[in-house]
Write a protein that holds these residues in place. Structure first.
Motif, PDB file in Angstrom:
ATOM      1  N   THR A 159       1.030  -1.412  -0.602  1.00  0.00           N
ATOM      2  CA  THR A 159      -0.328  -0.147   0.091  1.00  0.00           C
ATOM      3  C   THR A 159       1.330   1.616   0.028  1.00  0.00           C
ATOM      4  N   TYR A 160       0.399   2.224  -0.865  1.00  0.00           N
ATOM      5  CA  TYR A 160       1.359   3.240  -0.811  1.00  0.00           C
ATOM      6  C   TYR A 160       0.644   4.567  -0.500  1.00  0.00           C
ATOM      7  N   ALA A 161       1.013   5.166   0.656  1.00  0.00           N
ATOM      8  CA  ALA A 161       0.404   6.755   0.601  1.00  0.00           C
ATOM      9  C   ALA A 161       1.062   7.794  -0.261  1.00  0.00           C
ATOM     10  N   CYS A 162       0.128   8.240  -0.643  1.00  0.00           N
ATOM     11  CA  CYS A 162       0.445   9.820  -1.797  1.00  0.00           C
ATOM     12  C   CYS A 162      -0.220  11.160  -1.499  1.00  0.00           C
ATOM     13  N   PRO A 163       0.105  11.645  -2.075  1.00  0.00           N
ATOM     14  CA  PRO A 163      -0.764  13.170  -2.036  1.00  0.00           C
ATOM     15  C   PRO A 163      -2.088  13.320  -2.245  1.00  0.00           C
ATOM     16  N   ARG A 164      -2.980  14.010  -2.525  1.00  0.00           N
ATOM     17  CA  ARG A 164      -4.251  14.539  -3.353  1.00  0.00           C
ATOM     18  C   ARG A 164      -4.036  14.515  -4.269  1.00  0.00           C
TER      19      ARG A 164
ATOM     20  N   ILE B  51      -3.046   1.810  -3.963  1.00  0.00           N
ATOM     21  CA  ILE B  51      -2.661   3.463  -3.075  1.00  0.00           C
ATOM     22  C   ILE B  51      -4.084   4.315  -2.503  1.00  0.00           C
ATOM     23  N   ALA B  52      -3.678   4.714  -1.480  1.00  0.00           N
ATOM     24  CA  ALA B  52      -3.897   4.928  -0.375  1.00  0.00           C
ATOM     25  C   ALA B  52      -3.760   6.928  -0.520  1.00  0.00           C
ATOM     26  N   GLU B  53      -5.078   7.786  -0.644  1.00  0.00           N
ATOM     27  CA  GLU B  53      -4.869   9.468  -1.119  1.00  0.00           C
ATOM     28  C   GLU B  53      -5.658  10.490   0.505  1.00  0.00           C
TER      29      GLU B  53
ATOM     30  N   GLN C  23      -4.600   9.498   8.937  1.00  0.00           N
ATOM     31  CA  GLN C  23      -3.111   9.051   9.040  1.00  0.00           C
ATOM     32  C   GLN C  23      -2.379   8.493   7.642  1.00  0.00           C
ATOM     33  N   VAL C  24      -2.729   9.051   6.300  1.00  0.00           N
ATOM     34  CA  VAL C  24      -1.822   9.356   5.006  1.00  0.00           C
ATOM     35  C   VAL C  24      -1.429  10.717   5.166  1.00  0.00           C
ATOM     36  N   ASP C  25      -1.870  11.840   5.312  1.00  0.00           N
ATOM     37  CA  ASP C  25      -1.489  12.669   5.749  1.00  0.00           C
ATOM     38  C   ASP C  25      -0.062  12.456   6.867  1.00  0.00           C
TER      39      ASP C  25
ATOM     40  N   PRO D 278       5.965  10.904  -0.911  1.00  0.00           N
ATOM     41  CA  PRO D 278       4.512   9.797  -1.093  1.00  0.00           C
ATOM     42  C   PRO D 278       5.613   8.739  -0.666  1.00  0.00           C
ATOM     43  N   GLY D 279       4.928   7.183  -0.013  1.00  0.00           N
ATOM     44  CA  GLY D 279       6.541   5.721  -0.300  1.00  0.00           C
ATOM     45  C   GLY D 279       5.312   4.670   0.348  1.00  0.00           C
ATOM     46  N   ILE D 280       5.569   3.691   0.925  1.00  0.00           N
ATOM     47  CA  ILE D 280       5.350   2.468   0.841  1.00  0.00           C
ATOM     48  C   ILE D 280       5.093   2.559   2.280  1.00  0.00           C
ATOM     49  N   GLN D 281       3.617   2.650   2.671  1.00  0.00           N
ATOM     50  CA  GLN D 281       2.888   2.469   3.887  1.00  0.00           C
ATOM     51  C   GLN D 281       3.359   1.514   5.489  1.00  0.00           C
ATOM     52  N   HIS D 282       2.201   0.216   4.509  1.00  0.00           N
ATOM     53  CA  HIS D 282       2.566  -0.450   4.474  1.00  0.00           C
ATOM     54  C   HIS D 282       2.532  -1.978   3.827  1.00  0.00           C
ATOM     55  N   ILE D 283       2.404  -2.853   4.159  1.00  0.00           N
ATOM     56  CA  ILE D 283       2.713  -4.338   3.930  1.00  0.00           C
ATOM     57  C   ILE D 283       1.724  -5.306   3.805  1.00  0.00           C
ATOM     58  N   GLY D 284       0.937  -6.188   3.326  1.00  0.00           N
ATOM     59  CA  GLY D 284       0.519  -7.156   3.663  1.00  0.00           C
ATOM     60  C   GLY D 284       1.359  -8.651   3.524  1.00  0.00           C
TER      61      GLY D 284
END
Length: 482
Positions: free
Chosen positions: A208-213, A284-286, A295-297, A306-312
């Motif tokens: 899962t990526y955390a990305c800007p709006r 992709i999470a925004e 939590q994305v912010d 931006p980057g990798i927030q978590h791995i399942g």
């Protein structure tokens, strides 16, 4: 023509303290250290659990080492067409010691997970195709060899923050991992290790990526055009353009998923039917502006990009895995207690063959795949499609990267009900962290130092093979296990 990916080979972490991460991966998450490389001021450790492989890169800066933002020496960054061949005599080779093999030497201000490595059939062909599409390469096609044969790789910069992708061709290599690494655990490196049945993790399920709006569509287009990824719908009623949206109760979040598909030799893109070769989904999470900061912010602020927030991590038995990890000190996010007493939720868990009180003990969430499961409510657990999930708390000093355990029982998505509860539990944690940030930060620093010191102080005296090998590697002594 997109690059043809065959499978995910490993995921790389760049950290300032390899001891701490080695401690967590081995003692808490039940991975096994099976290969290592020492060269100059660079140290790389490889850990495996089933088919899931993490490579931990520790970088110690040298004075006077001038580098580009991409982390490569300027001469390499200016020569994208250069073909390089490096012959290695072992894991303690001194050839080109200034950089990580199969990666770039990331000078990032915080610990980060920044490289997802894929195997491809032909690195040179992928390099040519991707460069024609405008792709930016951090490392040109490079051949590395040792007594086991040849491996060719290149590193491409993704469109997401500091994330890059190593493209790897090891078809001409007969060694147990990669050239340049000393193999410490030969059974583990073959993937036929005596599996720890108490924690049956088998492979990476998703990233899962955390990305800007308002950047989701850009990321999707990049992976579709260059790597042949396809859209994966989290919810059957999900809007094609909007994705899966949670915009209620103080939480604004957009999730959009994609997956890479297998390619035939004729170049026809087909979904995988061979379940022995697992696919890995990308999410992709925004954040959405309507509900304020989430939590994305927080990730974007603390990670700095931006980057990798978590791995399942896929597990065949999430209760057993969570029990083993919790007993070793892993902390999990917990949903509100009311989750387990919601109308119909207890019955849903019981019909799936699980006791609500056991799931509640570890914060495990269960969601039935209602859109694909047409079996009656009285159907046996074997005939119902569902999945179980739980998030760990962050594993770095910053509240950035964490892991997820996921068990699928016929369900291929992510569970719409689970998503809301999982992300809400993270939201509550982040809010508490912000309120107590100064006090919590000092406490965490002391705890981290004590944990690392305590573990490696004890393991230096250990007699079992695996912990002893870890202690030897972090001390940079010769491996003492056969």
């Amino acid at each position: 023509m997109a690059a043809h990916l065959s499978r995910l080979h490993h995921i790389s972490l760049h950290v300032s303290n390899a001891e701490k991460i080695a401690n967590d991966l081995v003692s808490k998450f039940k991975f096994r250290l099976f290969a290592s490389r020492h060269a100059g001021c660079s140290r790389q450790l490889a850990f495996r659990k089933g088919a899931a492989v993490f490579v931990v890169n520790e970088r110690r800066n040298r004075s006077g080492d001038t580098r580009t933002l991409n982390g490569e020496p300027p001469s390499i960054a200016r020569r994208p067409d250069a073909q390089r061949v490096q012959v290695l005599g072992g894991a303690r080779d001194q050839g080109d010691p200034a950089r990580c093999l199969y990666d770039v030497s990331a000078h990032f201000p915080v610990d980060t997970v920044s490289n997802v490595c894929f195997e491809v059939d032909d690195v040179e062909r992928s390099f040519s195709a991707l460069r024609r599409l405008g792709c930016s390469f951090l490392v040109p096609p490079t051949t590395v060899q040792d007594e086991g044969g040849l491996v060719t790789y290149s590193v491409v910069k993704s469109v997401v923050g500091n994330v890059c992708h190593t493209l790897l061709d090891r078809t001409r290599y007969e060694g147990l991992f990669l050239p340049g690494f000393d193999v410490l655990d030969r059974d583990c490196s073959r993937g036929d290790e005596d599996e720890d049945t108490s924690c049956p993790i088998t492979h990476f399920d998703h990233i899962t990526y955390a990305c800007p709006r308002k950047t989701t569509h850009q990321v999707m287009r990049w992976y579709e055009q260059l790597f042949g990824f396809q859209r994966f719908f989290i919810d059957s009623e999900e809007d094609v353009d909007e994705g899966f949206v949670i915009n209620q109760e103080g939480m604004g979040l957009r999730l959009t998923a994609m997956e890479y598909w297998k390619c035939s030799k004729a170049g026809i893109v087909l979904p995988s039917t061979d379940k022995k070769e697992t696919d890995c989904k990308f999410v992709i999470a925004e954040s959405l502006p309507e509900q304020g900061r989430n939590q994305v912010d927080s990730f974007l602020e603390q990670h700095g990009a931006p980057g990798i927030q978590h791995i399942g991590l896929y597990t065949e038995n999430i209760v057993s895995s969570a029990h083993a990890m919790a007993g070793a000190g892993v902390q999990f996010f917990s949903p509100p207690a009311a989750y387990y007493t919601e109308v119909g939720k207890q019955q849903e868990m019981e019909r799936a063959g699980h006791k609500p009180q056991i799931l509640a003990q570890y914060g495990i969430l269960l969601d039935t795949d209602l859109h694909q499961d047409r079996s009656p409510p009285t159907a046996s657990s074997e005939n119902r499609r569902y999945l179980l999930q739980v998030f760990t708390k962050p594993i770095f000093a910053e509240d950035t990267f964490f892991l997820e355990l996921i068990e699928r029982r016929g369900a291929t998505g992510f569970g719409e009900g689970n998503i809301r509860a999982l992300w809400r539990s993270v939201q509550a944690y982040m809010e508490n962290e912000r309120r107590d940030s100064q006090e919590e930060g000092s406490t965490k620093s002391v705890h981290t130092a004590q944990t690392a010191e305590g573990f490696f102080g004890r393991e230096k005296k250990a007699t079992t093979c695996q912990p002893h090998a870890v202690a030897c590697i972090v001390e940079e002594t010769n491996p003492c296990c056969p």
